[in-house]
Design a protein around this motif. Structure first.
Motif, short mmCIF file in Angstrom:
data_model
loop_
_atom_site.label_atom_id
_atom_site.label_comp_id
_atom_site.label_asym_id
_atom_site.label_seq_id
_atom_site.Cartn_x
_atom_site.Cartn_y
_atom_site.Cartn_z
N GLY A 1 5.53 -18.59 -10.78
CA GLY A 1 4.44 -18.32 -9.87
C GLY A 1 4.28 -16.84 -9.58
N GLY A 2 5.41 -16.13 -9.43
CA GLY A 2 5.31 -14.69 -9.22
C GLY A 2 4.73 -13.96 -10.41
N ALA A 3 5.16 -14.35 -11.63
CA ALA A 3 4.60 -13.73 -12.83
C ALA A 3 3.11 -13.99 -12.94
N ASN A 4 2.68 -15.21 -12.64
CA ASN A 4 1.26 -15.54 -12.73
C ASN A 4 0.44 -14.80 -11.68
N ALA A 5 1.00 -14.64 -10.47
CA ALA A 5 0.28 -13.93 -9.42
C ALA A 5 0.09 -12.46 -9.79
N ILE A 6 1.14 -11.83 -10.32
CA ILE A 6 1.01 -10.43 -10.74
C ILE A 6 0.06 -10.33 -11.93
N ASN A 7 0.09 -11.33 -12.82
CA ASN A 7 -0.86 -11.36 -13.94
C ASN A 7 -2.30 -11.42 -13.43
N CYS A 8 -2.54 -12.23 -12.41
CA CYS A 8 -3.89 -12.31 -11.82
C CYS A 8 -4.30 -10.97 -11.23
#
Length: 684
Positions: free
Chosen positions: A447-454
Motif C-alpha cells: 500500500g505504501g509503494a502504491n500510494a507513493i506511485n500515485c
C-alpha cells in the motif's frame, strides 16, 4: 452579561463586571482577577491578581466582553507589568510533571548502569527498611522511588485540576486522565521489575511505559502552554503529518533500542553491522540492525521537518526553537550511539544515551503538538482564528480516498503469493502470529509503494481514462498527504515485520517498495519499453518475503517463486497495455505496443508465455516440488499458451482481455498447486 462600558473617553473607560471592582480599559491600567478566556463566562470570582497595561487602545472600545477578551488576547494579556509572562496553574503543574518524569527516567537509567542487580530486592521498602542503608546503589534506588511518588502526586493533581477547571478543553483533559492510567501501569511494572529480579522483558516494558508516560505529560504541558492561545487553531496538513511520521519512527527506534543489549555488542561496527552489512542471525542482532535503520529514517524525516519549518510555519518562533533544539539533541544522540559501539566498556554512555533519547522524544512530542496547532498568519481575520476549520470532506470519503491510494486489488494479488510462500516454507499452515504479522506488514508495504506511485504519477494519471478517477487526479487528497501516507505505511511495514517476524523479511519488503518507487516508477516507466520486464522484480518479492518470514533465510524454492512471477509479469501487463494503448499514448508512456507495434507485442506475449511455462518446469525437475504440482503446472501453462496463440492469430481486444483475466487466475491456481504439493508431498 452587561453592556460594556459605563463611561468612555479617548483614553480610558470604566467598566463594571458583576461583583468585581471597576476595571479600566484603554490607556489606563486594567486590573483583572485572571486573564479573560475567549468565549468563557464573564463572571469571575476572586481577588485581583493580574495587572496589564494597555496603551494606546488598539481599536474602538468594544461593547461586549467577548470582543474585549479577544482584544486582551491580542495584546498579550499573559504579561505582568514588568513584562514577564505569567503562567496559569495548569501550566505550572504540567511543566513540573514533565521535569519530574524526566528526572525519574534519568534516575532509572543511572540505577541500571550502576546496579545490574536489584539494589533494593523488595518493594515498596528497601532491604526491609523504609530508609535505605547509606550506600550508593540503595540510595539511587530509593531516590528513584521517591521521585516516583512525586510524579504520582503531580500526575494526579494535574488530572484533578484539568477535570475541575479545564473540562471543556479536551487537549488538556483527555491526556491528563490517560496519564493517571499509565501511571498505575507504570507503578505495577516497577513492582514486578523488583520482584522478578530484573527480568529483561519486564525491565524493557517498564522503560517503554515510562517513555509513553513522559510523552503523555509532554502533550499536557504543550497543550497548556500553546493551545490556549487564540492565535492557534487545529489543522492537519502535510507538515503535521510529517511531524507525526517522525514521532512514530522515533517510537519504533526507541522500541528497537530497548531490545539492544548495552554496548551494542551484537553489531561490532558502526553505522553498519559487521564487515559490511551482514544479515542478522539472531533476535538481538535483528533488533540492533532495526534500531540503526530506524535511526537513519528518523534522521532523514527530522531533517525534512526542520527544513520545511521555515516556509510551512513562517513566524512561529516557538516551533522553530523546538525544531532546532531537537536537531541538537539528534546530533548528540547519533554521536552517543556511535560511541556505544566504539567504546562498549564505558558504562556512562548507556544512561547518557537514554537521557538524550528521552529528551529528543519529548521535543518531538512538543513539536507534533505545535505542528497540529499552528500560529495563525498576521493577515488572517480574528474570526477565522477562533473558529474551527471545517473539514473539506466527510471522514468516510477521506478514508475511502486513502484506501483508493493503496490499490487494494493489487494488494490482494500480492498477499496471495505471500501466503503461498509462507505455506510452502512451513509445509502447512504457518504460525498464526507470524502469518498475521507478515500479511499486515506486506499489505502496508504494498500500500505504501502504491500510494507513493500515485503521487509520482499524478500528472499522467489525470490524462488516462483508466486512472483519472483515482483520489489524486480528482483532488480528493493533497499530493503531499499522499506522499507522507505512503512513507508512513512503508515505515509501519518495516516495524511490524522486523518486530514480529525477522529483519530479513523486513528488509526484503523495504527493498521491494524502494525498487518499485525509485527504479520502476521514477526511472524506468517513462524512459524504456522494458519498464515492465525490469520493474517486475518488485512484484516478484512477496513470496520470498513470506518464505523468509517463516524460515529466516532464502532457499532455492523461493528463488523459483521469484522467477515465476518475474516472467509472468510481462505477458500479464502487456495484455493490459493492448487494451489501454490510447491512454499510454496520451500520457507519453513508452509501453511496448507504442514502441514496437501491437503485432510485435502479441508475439512477445507468446514468447514470454512459453518461457514462463519452461520456468515453472524447473521446480519440478529439481525435485523441490512433486507430483501434484507437475500436472497442475502443465495444464495451467497449456491454457496460458492457448490464449496467447489465439491473441496472435485473432488480434482483437477481446482476446487480450481474455488473456489478462486468465493470467490472474493462472498465477493464483499455480501457487495453490505449489502450496498443496508442499503440504502433501508426493515424489515425482
Amino acid at each position: 452579561m452587561r453592556s460594556f462600558p459605563k463611561r468612555r473617553d479617548d483614553r480610558c473607560a470604566i467598566v463594571k463586571w458583576h461583583r468585581d471592582p471597576p476595571h479600566s480599559y484603554g490607556g489606563c491600567t486594567l486590573i483583572l482577577p485572571r486573564p479573560p478566556r475567549l468565549g468563557g463566562p464573564c463572571s469571575i470570582l476572586g481577588k485581583p491578581r493580574l495587572v496589564v497595561k494597555v496603551s494606546p487602545p488598539p481599536r474602538s472600545l468594544p461593547h461586549r466582553f467577548d470582543e474585549a477578551a479577544s482584544e486582551w488576547h491580542n495584546l498579550d494579556w499573559a504579561r505582568n507589568v514588568d513584562g514577564v509572562k505569567r503562567m496559569r496553574p495548569i501550566q505550572r503543574l504540567a511543566q513540573a510533571t514533565v521535569l519530574a518524569t524526566f528526572l525519574l527516567i534519568v534516575l532509572g537509567a543511572i540505577l541500571r548502569a550502576v546496579a545490574p542487580t536489584a539494589a533494593c530486592p523488595d518493594w515498596p521498602t528497601c532491604q526491609g527498611q523504609i530508609i535505605p542503608p547509606f550506600a550508593l546503589e540503595p540510595l539511587i534506588d530509593f531516590s528513584h522511588r521517591l521521585v516516583t511518588s512525586i510524579v504520582s502526586a503531580l500526575v494526579v493533581l494535574t488530572a484533578l485540576y484539568a477535570w475541575l477547571r479545564h473540562r471543556q478543553e479536551p487537549w488538556l483533559l483527555v491526556p491528563s486522565l490517560i496519564a493517571v492510567v499509565l501511571l498505575a501501569v507504570q507503578i505495577a511494572l516497577g513492582a514486578f521489575t523488583v520482584t522478578s529480579s530484573l527480568a529483561p522483558t519486564i525491565v524493557t516494558a517498564h522503560l517503554i511505559m515510562a517513555l509513553i508516560l513522559f510523552g503523555t505529560v509532554t502533550i499536557i504541558a504543550a497543550s497548556a502552554r500553546w493551545i490556549g492561545d487564540p492565535r492557534r487553531h487545529p489543522t492537519f496538513d502535510g507538515f503535521t503529518l510529517l511531524a507525526l511520521l517522525t514521532a512514530s519512527l522515533t517510537a519504533g527506534e526507541v522500541l528497537a533500542g530497548a531490545l539492544v543489549p548495552a554496548g551494542g555488542t551484537t553489531c561490532a561496527s558502526w553505522p553498519l553491522c559487521g564487515n559490511g552489512f551482514q544479515i542478522p542471525s539472531d533476535g538481538l542482532a535483528s533488533a540492533s540492525v532495526a534500531h540503526r535503520i530506524l535511526a537513519g529514517l528518523v534522521t532523514l524525516s527530522f531533517l525534512a521537518l526542520v527544513l520545511r519549518a521555515r516556509w510551512a510555519r513562517p513566524g512561529d518562533r516557538a516551533l522553530h526553537q523546538t525544531a532546532f533544539s531537537g536537531l541538537g539533541l539528534l546530533v548528540a544522540q547519533i554521536a552517543l550511539g556511535a560511541g556505544l559501539v566504539r567504546w562498549p566498556d564505558l558504562p556512562s554512555l548507556v544512561p547518557l544515551h537514554l537521557v538524550i533519547t528521552t529528551a529528543f522524544w519529548g521535543d518531538l512530542i512538543a513539536l507534533a503538538v505545535l505542528a497540529g496547532f499552528p500560529l495563525a498568519r498576521a493577515d488572517q481575520a480574528p474570526a477565522e482564528v477562533s473558529s474551527p476549520v471545517p473539514a473539506r470532506s466527510p471522514w468516510r470519503e477521506a478514508i475511502r480516498a486513502y484506501v483508493n491510494l493503496t490499490k487494494p486489488a493489487i494488494i490482494v494479488e500480492l498477499l496471495i503469493t505471500t501466503l503461498g510462500g509462507m505455506v510452502m516454507a512451513a509445509r502447512g499452515l504457518p504460525p498464526l502470529g507470524i502469518a498475521l504479522a507478515t500479511l499486515i506488514g506486506g499489505a502496508a508495504a504494498a500500500g505504501g509503494a502504491n500510494a507513493i506511485n500515485c503521487y509520482l504519477d499524478r500528472d499522467i494519471d489525470s490524462l488516462m481514462r483508466r486512472t483519472r478517477r483515482r483520489a489524486l487526479p480528482r483532488g480528493r487528497i493533497d499530493p503531499e498527504h499522499a506522499l507522507l501516507f505512503g512513507m508512513l505505511l512503508g515505515g509501519f511495514s518495516f516495524i511490524v515485520l522486523n518486530t514480529f517476524t525477522n529483519t530479513l523479511s523486513a528488509l526484503l519488503a523495504l527493498a521491494g517498495l524502494l525498487f518499485y518507487v525509485l527504479i520502476y516508477t521514477r526511472l524506468l516507466k517513462r524512459s524504456t519499453p522494458q519498464n515492465i520486464v525490469i520493474g517486475g522484480a518488485a512484484g516478484s518479492l512477496p513470496p520470498v518475503v513470506g518464505w523468509a518470514a517463516v524460515t529466516g533465510r532464502i532457499d532455492l524454492l523461493p528463488l523459483y517463486l521469484f522467477a515465476v512471477i518475474f516472467f509472468w509479469t510481462p505477458p500479464h501487463f502487456w495484455a493490459l497495455s493492448l487494451l489501454t494503448t490510447q491512454d499510454y499514448a496520451q500520457a507519453r508512456v513508452p509501453m511496448l505496443p507504442l514502441v514496437v507495434g501491437e503485432d510485435e507485442t502479441r508475439r512477445q506475449i507468446l514468447l514470454y508465455s512459453i518461457l514462463l511455462v519452461a520456468v515453472t518446469m524447473l521446480a519440478a525437475s529439481s525435485r523441490t516440488l512433486g507430483f501434484i504440482y507437475l500436472p497442475s503446472a502443465l495444464v495451467l501453462g497449456g491454457g496460458l499458451i492457448y490464449y496467447a496463440v489465439r491473441l496472435v492469430r485473432e488480434r482483437s481486444n477481446a482476446r487480450a482481455r481474455q488473456l489478462f483475466n486468465y493470467s490472474n487466475l493462472y498465477l493464483a491456481l499455480l501457487f495453490a498447486a505449489m502450496a498443496i504439493d508442499r503440504v502433501v508431498p508426493i515424489a515425482v
